[in-house]
Design a protein around this motif. Structure first.
Motif, PDB file in Angstrom:
ATOM      1  N   ARG A  64      -9.287   4.074 -11.983  1.00  0.00           N
ATOM      2  CA  ARG A  64      -9.520   5.162 -11.027  1.00  0.00           C
ATOM      3  C   ARG A  64      -8.807   4.874  -9.703  1.00  0.00           C
ATOM      4  NH1 ARG A  64     -14.783   5.339 -13.054  1.00  0.00           N
ATOM      5  NH2 ARG A  64     -15.461   3.922 -11.436  1.00  0.00           N
ATOM      6  N   ARG A  65      -8.940   3.656  -9.238  1.00  0.00           N
ATOM      7  CA  ARG A  65      -8.296   3.290  -7.965  1.00  0.00           C
ATOM      8  C   ARG A  65      -6.775   3.349  -8.093  1.00  0.00           C
ATOM      9  NH1 ARG A  65     -12.691  -1.211  -7.175  1.00  0.00           N
ATOM     10  NH2 ARG A  65     -14.205   0.015  -6.026  1.00  0.00           N
ATOM     11  N   TRP A  66      -6.254   2.905  -9.245  1.00  0.00           N
ATOM     12  CA  TRP A  66      -4.816   2.947  -9.442  1.00  0.00           C
ATOM     13  C   TRP A  66      -4.331   4.394  -9.443  1.00  0.00           C
ATOM     14  CZ3 TRP A  66      -1.647   5.172 -13.073  1.00  0.00           C
ATOM     15  CH2 TRP A  66      -0.304   4.853 -12.955  1.00  0.00           C
ATOM     16  N   HIS A  67      -5.053   5.303 -10.058  1.00  0.00           N
ATOM     17  CA  HIS A  67      -4.650   6.712 -10.084  1.00  0.00           C
ATOM     18  C   HIS A  67      -4.635   7.304  -8.672  1.00  0.00           C
ATOM     19  CE1 HIS A  67      -4.156   7.257 -14.325  1.00  0.00           C
ATOM     20  NE2 HIS A  67      -5.347   6.736 -14.571  1.00  0.00           N
ATOM     21  N   HIS A  68      -5.586   6.932  -7.837  1.00  0.00           N
ATOM     22  CA  HIS A  68      -5.592   7.400  -6.450  1.00  0.00           C
ATOM     23  C   HIS A  68      -4.386   6.843  -5.685  1.00  0.00           C
ATOM     24  CE1 HIS A  68      -9.377   9.502  -6.515  1.00  0.00           C
ATOM     25  NE2 HIS A  68      -9.976   8.457  -7.071  1.00  0.00           N
ATOM     26  N   PHE A  69      -4.086   5.570  -5.916  1.00  0.00           N
ATOM     27  CA  PHE A  69      -2.941   4.923  -5.274  1.00  0.00           C
ATOM     28  C   PHE A  69      -1.652   5.610  -5.704  1.00  0.00           C
ATOM     29  CE2 PHE A  69       0.288   1.470  -5.363  1.00  0.00           C
ATOM     30  CZ  PHE A  69       0.332   1.186  -4.010  1.00  0.00           C
ATOM     31  N   ASP A  70      -1.492   5.829  -7.009  1.00  0.00           N
ATOM     32  CA  ASP A  70      -0.300   6.477  -7.542  1.00  0.00           C
ATOM     33  C   ASP A  70      -0.149   7.885  -6.965  1.00  0.00           C
ATOM     34  OD1 ASP A  70       1.961   6.428  -9.462  1.00  0.00           O
ATOM     35  OD2 ASP A  70       0.844   8.093 -10.379  1.00  0.00           O
ATOM     36  N   ALA A  71      -1.237   8.618  -6.879  1.00  0.00           N
ATOM     37  CA  ALA A  71      -1.189   9.975  -6.331  1.00  0.00           C
ATOM     38  C   ALA A  71      -0.766   9.945  -4.856  1.00  0.00           C
ATOM     39  CB  ALA A  71      -2.541  10.652  -6.485  1.00  0.00           C
ATOM     40  N   ALA A  72      -1.246   8.976  -4.110  1.00  0.00           N
ATOM     41  CA  ALA A  72      -0.877   8.866  -2.696  1.00  0.00           C
ATOM     42  C   ALA A  72       0.614   8.570  -2.544  1.00  0.00           C
ATOM     43  CB  ALA A  72      -1.708   7.776  -2.020  1.00  0.00           C
ATOM     44  N   ILE A  73       1.145   7.709  -3.399  1.00  0.00           N
ATOM     45  CA  ILE A  73       2.585   7.405  -3.369  1.00  0.00           C
ATOM     46  C   ILE A  73       3.375   8.668  -3.667  1.00  0.00           C
ATOM     47  CG2 ILE A  73       4.424   6.241  -4.662  1.00  0.00           C
ATOM     48  CD1 ILE A  73       2.591   3.787  -4.783  1.00  0.00           C
ATOM     49  N   ARG A  74       2.966   9.405  -4.675  1.00  0.00           N
ATOM     50  CA  ARG A  74       3.693  10.616  -5.080  1.00  0.00           C
ATOM     51  C   ARG A  74       3.665  11.693  -3.998  1.00  0.00           C
ATOM     52  NH1 ARG A  74       5.983  10.212  -9.654  1.00  0.00           N
ATOM     53  NH2 ARG A  74       5.330   8.606 -11.101  1.00  0.00           N
ATOM     54  N   ARG A  75       2.614  11.737  -3.209  1.00  0.00           N
ATOM     55  CA  ARG A  75       2.550  12.703  -2.102  1.00  0.00           C
ATOM     56  C   ARG A  75       3.421  12.273  -0.921  1.00  0.00           C
ATOM     57  NH1 ARG A  75      -2.946  12.532  -3.371  1.00  0.00           N
ATOM     58  NH2 ARG A  75      -3.326  11.160  -1.609  1.00  0.00           N
ATOM     59  N   ALA A  76       3.641  10.984  -0.769  1.00  0.00           N
ATOM     60  CA  ALA A  76       4.294  10.456   0.436  1.00  0.00           C
ATOM     61  C   ALA A  76       5.808  10.354   0.342  1.00  0.00           C
ATOM     62  CB  ALA A  76       3.717   9.078   0.761  1.00  0.00           C
ATOM     63  N   PHE A  77       6.368  10.460  -0.860  1.00  0.00           N
ATOM     64  CA  PHE A  77       7.811  10.258  -1.026  1.00  0.00           C
ATOM     65  C   PHE A  77       8.384  11.443  -1.784  1.00  0.00           C
ATOM     66  CE2 PHE A  77      11.692   7.918  -2.163  1.00  0.00           C
ATOM     67  CZ  PHE A  77      11.885   7.172  -1.014  1.00  0.00           C
ATOM     68  N   PRO A  78       9.579  11.913  -1.446  1.00  0.00           N
ATOM     69  CA  PRO A  78      10.159  13.053  -2.164  1.00  0.00           C
ATOM     70  C   PRO A  78      10.200  12.794  -3.684  1.00  0.00           C
ATOM     71  CG  PRO A  78      11.498  12.494  -0.249  1.00  0.00           C
ATOM     72  CD  PRO A  78      10.458  11.414  -0.389  1.00  0.00           C
TER      73      PRO A  78
END
Length: 109
Positions: A9-23
């Motif tokens: 769950r934490r990894w999915h939140h981290f991955d989603a945050a990365i995807r929102r922050a970079f083109p």
């Protein structure tokens, strides 16, 4: 071996945050280059490679080999990305390397 749910769950939140922050297109390119570096597979250059793309791939290569983006490359990337986005790039490449380690460790025959 399975990964505990709370970590997934934490990894999915981290991955989603990365995807929102970079083109998205640039992130996908960077992650494909990271995978190629981790697997030591040949990499076909994207067509047509522009200056931003060349710098992005250079930064990924540096992260995969020396574990850092050189100050020269970082400064050259600043007209294209914010410092926060470049930090996100470091996290994304590191995350892909960590995921590869976990996958290799937990999926042996």
């Amino acid at each position: 071996m399975t990964v505990p749910r709370r970590l997934l769950r934490r990894w999915h939140h981290f991955d989603a945050a990365i995807r929102r922050a970079f083109p998205t297109e640039d992130l996908n390119l960077a992650l494909r280059r990271t995978a190629a570096n981790l697997e030591a597979t040949p990499w076909p250059d994207p067509e047509p490679p522009n200056a931003r793309t060349r710098l992005l791939l250079e930064a990924v290569d540096q992260l995969c080999t020396t574990r850092m983006i050189t100050p020269t490359t970082w400064d050259a990337l600043l007209p294209h990305y914010t410092p926060e986005q470049l930090t996100t790039l470091c996290l994304a490449v590191g995350d892909r390397a960590t995921t590869a380690m976990l996958t290799r460790t937990t999926t042996f025959p």
